[in-house]
Design an enzyme around this catalytic site. Structure first.
Site, mmCIF file in Angstrom:
data_model
loop_
_atom_site.group_PDB
_atom_site.id
_atom_site.type_symbol
_atom_site.label_atom_id
_atom_site.label_comp_id
_atom_site.label_asym_id
_atom_site.label_seq_id
_atom_site.Cartn_x
_atom_site.Cartn_y
_atom_site.Cartn_z
ATOM 1 N N ARG A 1 0.859 -1.183 0.000
ATOM 2 C CA ARG A 1 0.000 0.000 0.000
ATOM 3 C C ARG A 1 0.899 1.237 0.000
ATOM 4 N NH1 ARG A 1 -3.396 -2.789 -1.641
ATOM 5 N NH2 ARG A 1 -5.445 -3.276 -0.758
ATOM 6 N N HIS B 1 -1.544 0.373 -10.039
ATOM 7 C CA HIS B 1 -2.098 -0.652 -9.132
ATOM 8 C C HIS B 1 -2.601 -1.878 -9.918
ATOM 9 C CE1 HIS B 1 -4.050 -1.202 -4.910
ATOM 10 N NE2 HIS B 1 -3.768 -2.379 -5.443
HETATM 11 C C1 GLV Z 1 -4.990 -5.307 -4.000
HETATM 12 O O1 GLV Z 1 -4.424 -4.299 -3.754
HETATM 13 C C2 GLV Z 1 -5.576 -6.192 -3.042
HETATM 14 O O2 GLV Z 1 -5.653 -5.823 -1.876
HETATM 15 O O3 GLV Z 1 -6.007 -7.286 -3.431
#
Ligand code: GLV
Length: 296
Positions: free
Chosen positions: A211, A259
């Site tokens: 994160r 992401h």
């Molecule tokens: C992605 O960031 C997840 O938490 O699966």
């Protein structure tokens, strides 16, 4: 739906549609109102590994078991992404790109992989798979997690990730690459700060697939500019999408992706949820239940 379509995209629509009172919810970053409209839930499935966004919702019912995906096809994808980034750094491909721009022909010999330590921060289903993949590629791998883990060929350490003068510091010492795949919890935001960068090898590479909040962005930029860090591969950010004026976009030592290091693949996620639902209906114990006090 084609297998490569992200399950989360498919779900986006249904989370917005008019609701009936359901027993079970399968969600990814639902709006806070969702749980107000669903007062009868008995089970909540998160369509991802990280539950930080859900736990931040004041409306999330705390008496209802919350289950997160465990691997479900994400571990292989993450290991692949991390390997690509580690190999890129190890072979000095960034350095050659700069040399090419300057018209320089300057061969470098990479050190033996076993003398090029890579650290993996977070050793759950995902971090464990990353550590094993790096080990299988011959790197000297160290792992760090809050609790003790044992992974063949990996030097696993445990402790608090703020203690740069203790076990965490010894984990960081001399790392050539650091991979973070930590879950975001109340006590680990900002663990990768200036103090952490003083412990890794000069010119080390940072890879963040956990994160964005784990990294103190100003400290990362300062360490890159000072040459203490050689580069960063970032897939996650404190604010997503990354704001258009953010310095990461154009920083010559930052490579970023939106992401995508491990999108939830449809088939394994559906199979895992279906199997757990069936087990729940048979009254069997649940797996992958989030511990609310721990935060993951
Ligand atoms: C992605 O960031 C997840 O938490 O699966």
């Amino acid at each position: 739906v084609p297998a490569q379509v992200s399950l989360r995209d498919a779900l986006d629509e249904s989370q917005r549609s008019d609701s009936v009172a359901a027993d079970v919810a399968i969600v990814w970053r639902p709006p806070a109102a969702f749980f107000r409209e669903q007062p009868r839930l008995r089970l909540v499935f998160n369509l991802g590994a990280g539950v930080d966004a859900l736990l931040a919702l004041p409306t999330l019912p705390r008496h209802v078991p919350l289950l997160r995906l465990q691997d479900a096809g994400m571990a292989g994808a993450l290991a692949e992404y991390v390997l690509a980034a580690v190999l890129h750094a190890y072979r000095g491909l960034d350095v050659y790109a700069r040399q090419q721009a300057a018209g320089q022909w300057q061969p470098r010999t990479p050190p033996p992989r076993g003398q090029w330590p890579v650290g993996v921060l977070g050793l759950g289903a995902l971090g464990g798979a990353i550590a094993r993949a790096l080990h299988a590629h011959g790197f000297a791998v160290r792992g760090f997690a809050r609790s003790a883990h044992a992974i063949d060929g990996v030097d696993c350490r445990a402790g608090g990730a703020r203690d740069v003068h203790g076990e965490f510091g010894r984990f960081l010492d001399g790392l050539q690459a650091l991979v973070s795949v930590l879950p975001l919890t109340a006590d680990n935001a900002g663990v990768l700060d200036a103090a952490a960068w003083t412990r890794v090898a000069r010119g080390a590479h940072v890879i963040n697939v956990g994160r964005g909040q784990h990294i103190v962005e100003a400290d990362l930029l300062a360490a890159l500019d000072a040459g203490q860090l050689g580069g960063a591969t970032l897939d996650v950010f404190a604010v997503e999408p990354l704001p258009a004026d953010h310095p990461f976009w154009r920083h010559p030592r930052v490579r970023l992706t939106p992401h995508v290091s491990a999108l939830t693949p449809m088939q394994p996620a559906v199979e895992q949820i279906a199997a757990r639902l069936a087990a729940w209906r048979r009254g069997e114990p649940l797996t992958g239940v989030v511990d609310f006090s721990r935060g993951y």
